[in-house]
Scaffold this motif. Structure first.
Motif, short mmCIF file in Angstrom:
data_model
loop_
_atom_site.label_atom_id
_atom_site.label_comp_id
_atom_site.label_asym_id
_atom_site.label_seq_id
_atom_site.Cartn_x
_atom_site.Cartn_y
_atom_site.Cartn_z
N LEU A 61 0.80 -1.22 0.00
CA LEU A 61 0.00 0.00 0.00
C LEU A 61 0.84 1.28 0.00
CD1 LEU A 61 -2.74 -1.07 2.56
CD2 LEU A 61 -3.14 -0.54 0.15
N THR A 62 2.10 1.19 0.40
CA THR A 62 2.95 2.38 0.40
C THR A 62 3.05 2.95 -1.01
OG1 THR A 62 4.25 1.67 2.30
CG2 THR A 62 5.30 3.21 0.79
N ALA A 63 2.95 4.28 -1.11
CA ALA A 63 2.94 4.93 -2.43
C ALA A 63 3.74 6.22 -2.40
CB ALA A 63 1.50 5.21 -2.86
N ALA A 64 4.19 6.64 -3.57
CA ALA A 64 4.92 7.90 -3.71
C ALA A 64 4.51 8.57 -5.00
CB ALA A 64 6.42 7.66 -3.68
N THR A 65 4.61 9.90 -5.01
CA THR A 65 4.33 10.66 -6.22
C THR A 65 5.31 11.82 -6.31
OG1 THR A 65 2.56 11.74 -7.52
CG2 THR A 65 2.63 12.23 -5.17
N GLY A 66 5.67 12.22 -7.53
CA GLY A 66 6.59 13.33 -7.71
C GLY A 66 7.91 12.90 -8.32
N LYS A 67 8.82 13.86 -8.50
CA LYS A 67 10.05 13.60 -9.26
C LYS A 67 11.00 12.62 -8.59
CE LYS A 67 13.00 17.47 -7.76
NZ LYS A 67 13.82 18.63 -8.24
N HIS A 68 10.94 12.49 -7.27
CA HIS A 68 11.84 11.56 -6.57
C HIS A 68 11.12 10.27 -6.16
CE1 HIS A 68 15.15 14.30 -6.59
NE2 HIS A 68 14.54 15.20 -5.84
N ALA A 69 9.94 10.04 -6.72
CA ALA A 69 9.16 8.86 -6.33
C ALA A 69 9.88 7.56 -6.69
CB ALA A 69 7.78 8.90 -6.99
N GLU A 70 10.49 7.51 -7.88
CA GLU A 70 11.18 6.29 -8.29
C GLU A 70 12.40 6.04 -7.40
OE1 GLU A 70 10.41 3.97 -10.24
OE2 GLU A 70 8.77 4.77 -11.47
N ASP A 71 13.07 7.11 -6.99
CA ASP A 71 14.21 6.96 -6.09
C ASP A 71 13.76 6.35 -4.77
OD1 ASP A 71 17.19 8.06 -5.41
OD2 ASP A 71 15.88 8.30 -3.67
N PHE A 72 12.65 6.84 -4.24
CA PHE A 72 12.16 6.29 -2.97
C PHE A 72 11.77 4.82 -3.12
CE2 PHE A 72 8.90 5.40 0.21
CZ PHE A 72 9.58 5.75 1.36
N LYS A 73 11.12 4.50 -4.22
CA LYS A 73 10.74 3.11 -4.46
C LYS A 73 11.98 2.22 -4.47
CE LYS A 73 8.51 0.11 -7.87
NZ LYS A 73 7.78 0.05 -9.18
N SER A 74 13.07 2.70 -5.10
CA SER A 74 14.31 1.93 -5.15
C SER A 74 14.91 1.74 -3.76
CB SER A 74 15.32 2.62 -6.07
OG SER A 74 14.84 2.67 -7.40
N ARG A 75 14.82 2.78 -2.94
CA ARG A 75 15.39 2.68 -1.59
C ARG A 75 14.60 1.68 -0.74
NH1 ARG A 75 19.39 6.24 -1.19
NH2 ARG A 75 19.39 7.83 -2.84
N LEU A 76 13.29 1.69 -0.86
CA LEU A 76 12.52 0.69 -0.13
C LEU A 76 12.81 -0.70 -0.67
CD1 LEU A 76 8.95 1.93 0.82
CD2 LEU A 76 11.11 2.15 2.04
N GLY A 77 13.00 -0.79 -1.99
CA GLY A 77 13.33 -2.08 -2.59
C GLY A 77 14.63 -2.63 -2.04
N ALA A 78 15.60 -1.74 -1.80
CA ALA A 78 16.88 -2.17 -1.22
C ALA A 78 16.70 -2.71 0.19
CB ALA A 78 17.86 -0.99 -1.21
N LEU A 79 15.59 -2.33 0.83
CA LEU A 79 15.30 -2.80 2.19
C LEU A 79 14.26 -3.92 2.19
CD1 LEU A 79 15.05 0.74 3.83
CD2 LEU A 79 16.96 -0.86 3.99
N ASP A 80 13.98 -4.43 0.99
CA ASP A 80 13.00 -5.51 0.82
C ASP A 80 11.60 -5.08 1.23
OD1 ASP A 80 12.32 -8.04 -0.05
OD2 ASP A 80 12.54 -8.96 1.92
N LEU A 81 11.27 -3.82 0.93
CA LEU A 81 9.95 -3.27 1.19
C LEU A 81 9.34 -2.81 -0.13
CD1 LEU A 81 10.84 -1.14 4.34
CD2 LEU A 81 9.59 -3.31 4.33
N LYS A 82 8.02 -2.76 -0.19
CA LYS A 82 7.34 -2.46 -1.44
C LYS A 82 6.82 -1.03 -1.48
CE LYS A 82 6.03 -7.22 -2.51
NZ LYS A 82 4.92 -8.14 -2.89
N CYS A 83 6.79 -0.47 -2.68
CA CYS A 83 6.26 0.88 -2.89
C CYS A 83 5.79 0.98 -4.33
CB CYS A 83 7.34 1.93 -2.62
SG CYS A 83 6.83 3.62 -2.98
N LYS A 84 4.69 1.67 -4.54
CA LYS A 84 4.20 1.90 -5.90
C LYS A 84 4.24 3.40 -6.20
CE LYS A 84 -0.46 1.29 -4.00
NZ LYS A 84 -1.66 0.43 -4.02
N VAL A 85 4.52 3.74 -7.44
CA VAL A 85 4.58 5.12 -7.88
C VAL A 85 3.25 5.47 -8.55
CG1 VAL A 85 5.72 6.76 -9.41
CG2 VAL A 85 7.08 5.08 -8.15
N LEU A 86 2.62 6.54 -8.07
CA LEU A 86 1.30 6.94 -8.55
C LEU A 86 1.32 8.35 -9.10
CD1 LEU A 86 -0.87 5.72 -5.51
CD2 LEU A 86 -0.38 4.46 -7.61
N ASP A 87 0.38 8.64 -10.02
CA ASP A 87 0.21 10.04 -10.41
C ASP A 87 -0.51 10.76 -9.28
OD1 ASP A 87 -2.62 9.66 -10.64
OD2 ASP A 87 -2.41 9.07 -12.73
#
Length: 335
Positions: free
Chosen positions: A196-222
């Motif tokens: 359910l964690t989500a991010a939006t904006g220019k650094h959203a993909e960066d945040f998703k990658s950082r959570l991925g490095a911690l084995d956590l999930k994030c989706k990028v939304l408009d």
């Protein structure tokens, strides 16, 4: 593994040197191993650093480095440099800031009141409480404010607009960290296995990658989809904490299981108060599934100005009645 033996040899040579110098100089205040002073008088008043000080400093540095490596690797990271995940800045060393520090070994941590003029390029993750936001923004150089990423709970849209930051990256955290350094509980539920964690904006993909490095999930939304998810998180936090506090439940899980009808009534009321947003079907089911995941989280009304005040001002009757009940029971005071 070789640090302690080499230091021991160094100390032995040092003791021998001091003994020789003392005998040659004819002084009586020879060095005594185990002395508590940082400096030891030798050779007619000249001072040298106590070797215990050197040993202590080296030991602390080694322990700190080992602790940092274990801390980083324990969060799924690697101590090897990652070309795809550069260092970022993290403001606030609480539970979430501590977690994100593990995404890259070179991340820079700054306190909420620290100087912000010399930061690495890229995102600046603001992991402070809401009441520190004004101070953080004021300390951030104007040309870096667009890099600020906000991870706060609650409704901060109006505040962002007042600062001209409405287009900044925002993160909606559906995860729980019960204590600093504890393993995070990801918002992966039976209804949303993608998280359910989500991010939006220019650094959203960066945040998703950082959570991925911690084995956590994030989706990028408009932004439109993010706003819907943001309101759903508001429904959850403003309902579960409120019902739990009003009914004297210790956890959100207890509030959800013992007062499910009331929880559903409040969620429906809050959703109806939000205009111009069409929520996807299954809001209550999604929030109930998230409650099951973080069922042990304590139930308490906090940060009223950023959370429940939005619905209090809308005149939501059931919601406001529960606030009054909390006041009567000493569980809450209006600011």
């Amino acid at each position: 593994d070789n640090i302690v033996p080499s230091l021991t040899v160094l100390e032995m040579n040092y003791y021998y040197f001091l003994l020789v110098v003392t005998l040659l100089a004819g002084t009586s205040n020879a060095f005594v191993p185990g002395a508590s002073t940082l400096f030891t008088p030798v050779a007619r008043g000249k001072r040298l650093f106590h070797p215990d000080t050197w040993r202590l400093a080296a030991s602390k540095a080694a322990q700190k480095g080992q602790k940092r490596a274990s801390w980083f690797e324990g969060r799924g990271g690697s101590t090897a440099a990652s070309p795809t995940l550069p260092a970022c800045t993290i403001v606030g060393g609480g539970r979430i800031g501590d977690l994100l520090m593990g995404s890259c070994a070179d991340n820079k941590l700054v306190g909420r009141s620290c100087d912000m003029s010399d930061l690495p390029p890229g995102p600046i993750y603001v992991c402070t409480r809401n009441d520190a936001l004004d101070d953080v923004v004021s300390r951030t150089p104007e040309d870096r404010r667009s890099d600020l990423v906000f991870l706060q709970n609650g409704y901060i849209e109006g505040w962002l607009e007042s600062k001209g930051l409405q287009d900044n990256t925002q993160v909606l955290l559906f995860l729980a960290v019960t204590a600093k350094g504890a393993d995070p509980i990801d918002g992966v539920t039976s209804t949303n296995p993608e998280g359910l964690t989500a991010a939006t904006g220019k650094h959203a993909e960066d945040f998703k990658s950082r959570l991925g490095a911690l084995d956590l999930k994030c989706k990028v939304l408009d932004k439109a989809e993010y706003d819907k998810a943001m309101y759903e998180k508001m429904f959850w936090i403003c309902t579960m904490m409120l019902v739990g506090a009003a009914k004297e439940c210790k956890t959100v899980g207890e509030a959800g299981s013992e007062h499910s009808d009331l929880v559903g009534e409040v969620v429906d009321e809050l959703a109806a108060s939000v205009e111009d947003v069409d929520f996807d079907e299954g809001v209550k089911a999604r929030l109930a599934a998230y409650t099951d995941v973080v069922s042990n989280f304590p139930a308490a009304v906090k940060e009223f100005e950023w959370r429940n005040k939005l619905f209090y001002d809308k005149g939501c009757k059931v919601h406001n009645g529960l606030l009054d009940e909390c006041v009567e029971k000493g569980k809450f005071k209006f600011p």
